[in-house]
Motif scaffolding. Structure first.
Motif: not given
Length: 179
Positions: A62, A64, A66, A129, A131, A133
């Motif tokens: 995962l 992620q 910013n 942002r 995100q 997988r």
């Protein structure tokens, strides 16, 4: 050892073996971190920066992040083989992470570089942002491991076709992936 303690210890052995074999099945090494991070700093004459995290979740990682200071719109995002953001436009990072010998492609392609990530899109305020997988990556230093590699945000969108880098332009931010 007391009989009762010995019996309890023996009862835990199958559970311990199962846990150790499960970790090996994910391609992780014993003692490998469960998560990594990268603090992205701007390259020369740029203002983009960000923070990304990478967490092993079964057979996927995962990812992620910013970001700030980006020009509005789409930007290529890639994991690179090297562990150094130095040089003009972070050239010391080397090429895209590609341990399988695939071609640069859309992140959903089974034959892509493992470092090919989905597009990063910044809003009008320059923030974004992220995100995703990603399969086949691990958060260790194994063959598909990203520990010690770099992650780069590029100036332009990735066309997911042009070899070897998607024609996404120079790096605007770079960070080393570490514990």
């Amino acid at each position: 050892m007391h009989k009762r303690t010995a019996r309890h210890s023996l009862a835990l052995l199958p559970l311990l073996a199962l846990c150790l074999s499960g970790c090996g099945g994910m391609g992780m090494h014993f003692g490998a971190p469960a998560s990594l991070k990268a603090k992205l700093e701007p390259t020369k004459d740029n203002q983009a920066s960000g923070l990304m995290t990478f967490r092993q979740q079964g057979k996927e990682v995962l990812i992620q992040g910013n970001f700030t200071g980006l020009t509005p719109g789409a930007h290529g995002l890639h994991i690179h083989v090297g562990g150094d953001c130095g040089g003009p436009s972070a050239r010391n990072a080397g090429g895209h992470f590609n341990p399988t010998g695939g071609k640069h492609a859309n992140p959903g392609s089974p034959t892509r570089h493992l470092g090919d990530l989905p597009m990063l899109t910044a809003g009008k305020d320059g923030t974004a942002r992220f995100q995703a997988r990603m399969d086949r990556l691990t958060v260790d230093d194994g063959p598909n491991g990203i520990l010690g590699r770099t992650v780069i945000v590029s100036a332009r969108p990735d066309d997911f076709t042009t070899q070897p880098d998607g024609n996404s332009g120079p790096a605007v931010a770079c960070g080393v992936i570490q514990p």
